[in-house]
Each structure stands twice: as C-alpha cells, then as structure tokens.
Write a protein that holds these residues in place. Structure first.
Motif, mmCIF file in Angstrom:
data_model
loop_
_atom_site.group_PDB
_atom_site.id
_atom_site.type_symbol
_atom_site.label_atom_id
_atom_site.label_comp_id
_atom_site.label_asym_id
_atom_site.label_seq_id
_atom_site.Cartn_x
_atom_site.Cartn_y
_atom_site.Cartn_z
ATOM 1 N N MET A 84 51.479 61.643 9.817
ATOM 2 C CA MET A 84 52.209 60.356 9.885
ATOM 3 C C MET A 84 50.684 59.209 9.788
ATOM 4 O O MET A 84 50.968 58.200 9.072
ATOM 5 C CB MET A 84 52.773 59.895 10.832
ATOM 6 N N THR A 85 49.596 59.523 10.666
ATOM 7 C CA THR A 85 48.678 58.540 10.594
ATOM 8 C C THR A 85 47.958 58.631 9.419
ATOM 9 O O THR A 85 47.725 57.614 8.882
ATOM 10 C CB THR A 85 47.611 59.004 11.910
ATOM 11 N N TYR A 86 47.628 59.975 8.983
ATOM 12 C CA TYR A 86 46.943 59.923 7.661
ATOM 13 C C TYR A 86 47.534 59.363 6.338
ATOM 14 O O TYR A 86 47.071 58.458 5.616
ATOM 15 C CB TYR A 86 46.249 61.096 7.211
ATOM 16 N N ASN A 87 48.992 59.401 6.373
ATOM 17 C CA ASN A 87 49.938 58.995 5.511
ATOM 18 C C ASN A 87 49.991 57.423 5.389
ATOM 19 O O ASN A 87 49.812 56.648 4.298
ATOM 20 C CB ASN A 87 51.180 59.482 5.445
ATOM 21 N N LYS A 88 49.872 56.980 6.827
ATOM 22 C CA LYS A 88 49.963 55.614 6.818
ATOM 23 C C LYS A 88 48.524 54.860 6.461
ATOM 24 O O LYS A 88 48.460 53.788 5.816
ATOM 25 C CB LYS A 88 50.312 55.171 8.311
ATOM 26 N N LEU A 89 47.315 55.644 6.578
ATOM 27 C CA LEU A 89 46.151 55.247 6.288
ATOM 28 C C LEU A 89 46.006 55.085 4.787
ATOM 29 O O LEU A 89 45.556 54.050 3.822
ATOM 30 C CB LEU A 89 44.892 56.075 6.683
ATOM 31 N N ALA A 90 46.575 56.096 4.091
ATOM 32 C CA ALA A 90 46.620 56.334 2.566
ATOM 33 C C ALA A 90 47.577 55.132 2.102
ATOM 34 O O ALA A 90 47.115 54.321 0.991
ATOM 35 C CB ALA A 90 47.397 57.664 2.038
ATOM 36 N N GLU A 91 48.716 54.724 2.883
ATOM 37 C CA GLU A 91 49.474 53.446 2.337
ATOM 38 C C GLU A 91 48.640 52.493 2.305
ATOM 39 O O GLU A 91 48.827 51.806 1.300
ATOM 40 C CB GLU A 91 50.820 53.788 3.222
ATOM 41 N N LEU A 92 48.132 52.131 3.281
ATOM 42 C CA LEU A 92 47.423 51.132 3.660
ATOM 43 C C LEU A 92 46.190 50.800 2.638
ATOM 44 O O LEU A 92 46.003 49.734 2.277
ATOM 45 C CB LEU A 92 47.083 50.715 5.119
ATOM 46 N N ALA A 93 45.373 51.896 2.350
ATOM 47 C CA ALA A 93 44.368 51.957 1.713
ATOM 48 C C ALA A 93 44.727 51.535 0.133
ATOM 49 O O ALA A 93 44.056 50.774 -0.524
ATOM 50 C CB ALA A 93 43.636 53.289 1.609
ATOM 51 N N MET A 94 46.000 52.190 -0.170
ATOM 52 C CA MET A 94 46.269 51.677 -1.527
ATOM 53 C C MET A 94 46.894 50.226 -1.807
ATOM 54 O O MET A 94 46.531 49.789 -2.722
ATOM 55 C CB MET A 94 47.706 52.650 -1.924
ATOM 56 N N LYS A 95 47.220 49.661 -0.614
ATOM 57 C CA LYS A 95 47.659 48.120 -0.701
ATOM 58 C C LYS A 95 46.321 47.370 -0.778
ATOM 59 O O LYS A 95 46.468 46.347 -1.522
ATOM 60 C CB LYS A 95 48.392 47.811 0.682
ATOM 61 N N VAL A 96 45.448 47.687 -0.076
ATOM 62 C CA VAL A 96 44.129 47.174 -0.237
ATOM 63 C C VAL A 96 43.661 47.061 -1.402
ATOM 64 O O VAL A 96 43.072 46.137 -1.858
ATOM 65 C CB VAL A 96 43.030 47.351 1.028
ATOM 66 N N LEU A 97 43.519 48.224 -2.070
ATOM 67 C CA LEU A 97 43.033 48.558 -3.293
ATOM 68 C C LEU A 97 43.498 47.629 -4.274
ATOM 69 O O LEU A 97 43.184 47.132 -5.457
ATOM 70 C CB LEU A 97 43.102 49.959 -3.607
ATOM 71 N N ASP A 98 45.113 47.745 -4.266
ATOM 72 C CA ASP A 98 45.686 47.084 -4.995
ATOM 73 C C ASP A 98 45.522 45.442 -5.079
ATOM 74 O O ASP A 98 45.540 44.770 -6.081
ATOM 75 C CB ASP A 98 47.269 46.947 -4.935
ATOM 76 N N ALA A 99 45.014 45.122 -3.742
ATOM 77 C CA ALA A 99 44.552 43.710 -3.784
ATOM 78 C C ALA A 99 43.048 43.302 -4.093
ATOM 79 O O ALA A 99 42.534 42.268 -4.258
ATOM 80 C CB ALA A 99 44.840 43.109 -2.450
ATOM 81 N N ARG A 100 42.522 44.623 -4.812
ATOM 82 C CA ARG A 100 41.425 44.436 -5.335
ATOM 83 C C ARG A 100 40.118 44.171 -4.402
ATOM 84 O O ARG A 100 39.126 43.585 -4.717
ATOM 85 C CB ARG A 100 41.160 43.556 -6.461
ATOM 86 N N TYR A 101 40.341 45.003 -3.172
ATOM 87 C CA TYR A 101 39.328 44.822 -2.214
ATOM 88 C C TYR A 101 38.607 46.268 -1.756
ATOM 89 O O TYR A 101 39.268 47.104 -2.276
ATOM 90 C CB TYR A 101 39.913 44.432 -0.681
ATOM 91 N N THR A 102 37.499 46.262 -1.480
ATOM 92 C CA THR A 102 36.836 47.550 -0.849
ATOM 93 C C THR A 102 37.663 48.240 0.289
ATOM 94 O O THR A 102 38.081 47.389 1.092
ATOM 95 C CB THR A 102 35.447 47.390 -0.789
ATOM 96 N N VAL A 103 37.906 49.144 0.316
ATOM 97 C CA VAL A 103 38.481 50.061 1.385
ATOM 98 C C VAL A 103 37.417 50.669 2.218
ATOM 99 O O VAL A 103 36.674 51.695 1.596
ATOM 100 C CB VAL A 103 39.459 50.883 1.119
ATOM 101 N N ILE A 104 37.439 50.891 3.695
ATOM 102 C CA ILE A 104 36.833 51.868 4.277
ATOM 103 C C ILE A 104 37.562 52.718 5.347
ATOM 104 O O ILE A 104 38.551 51.805 5.962
ATOM 105 C CB ILE A 104 35.696 51.138 5.400
ATOM 106 N N VAL A 105 37.997 53.638 5.176
ATOM 107 C CA VAL A 105 38.854 54.700 5.856
ATOM 108 C C VAL A 105 38.121 55.354 6.944
ATOM 109 O O VAL A 105 37.116 56.371 6.687
ATOM 110 C CB VAL A 105 39.528 55.630 5.103
#
Length: 136
Positions: A27-48
C-alpha cells in the motif's frame, strides 16, 4: 498519513506486523507511485525516499519513468554495519521505528543493485562530492 498516524505518535510497530506487513508495504509503495505520477504530471522532478528492499518496487518506479518519458536515477546510500548501528543508537527520539532489530532485518533483506541500471553508490562515511553528484 496513509495509516492515520500523527507524526508525534511514537508507537513502535514490530517487524512484519502493523504498518510493516507485506500488504501495508505494498500500500505504501503504491501510494508513493500514485503521488510520483501526479507530481510528474505537474512537470516537477520527483524524489522517492524509500528502502526499495524488494526489486518489484524498483520495477514499479522504473515503469513509471518509462511511461512518463522521464529519466531516473537510483541513489544507493551505504555505510558499514558498525556505523549504521552507532547512528541508530545515537538517534534522538523521532517518528522512525528504526532500531537495531530493524537494522538487522534490513541487512538480512538487502540485495545488491549491481544488476540495476542508473545506480549511483554513495558512501555516507566519506565526504560526498556534491558538485560531481549534481553533474550526473
């Protein structure tokens, strides 16, 4: 937040129970993935920032990078076992459940990333050359 815990809660979860079961970790990694995709969609760099002890989680984020057509890099931080133990013993009370038992568990689960692409190994016991790291 995912498990409705406040940051000031210092209840320790045991290894492989509570918020550290396999399903909770998924659940934690899936939530991180979901958030990473949203940040990338907003055209920002992501650090996980996660341990990525299971290679399936690395594959999940590599797939996201490929799907979003962005570059990725894996930073593998390391130190000797003695140094890691000292850091945990000297740590002030915080929200982390990391203790010597957790460290031993993680050491037992650790696997080399030598077969992964785009890995930069960083020895946290040595001075880090940030200028060269940024150029990568």
């Amino acid at each position: 937040r995912l498990f409705s815990m406040k940051s000031e809660q210092l209840e320790k979860s045991e290894i492989c129970s509570g918020i550290y079961t396999h399903s909770a970790t998924d659940m934690t990694y899936n939530k991180l993935a979901e958030l990473a995709m949203k940040v990338l969609d907003a055209r920002y760099t992501v650090i996980v920032d996660a341990t990525f002890m299971n290679s399936s989680y690395i594959k999940l984020f590599k797939a996201i990078a490929e799907r979003k057509h962005v570059a990725y890099v894996i930073l593998e931080f390391f130190a000797s076992e003695d140094t890691l133990k000292k850091r945990i013993v000297n740590r002030k009370k915080d929200v982390s459940d990391a203790d010597l038992d957790v460290l031993q568990h993680q050491i037992g689960q650790w696997h080399s990333l030598k077969h992964e692409d785009n890995v930069i190994k960083i020895n946290t016991e040595a001075e880090i050359d940030l200028k060269n790291l940024v150029l990568l």
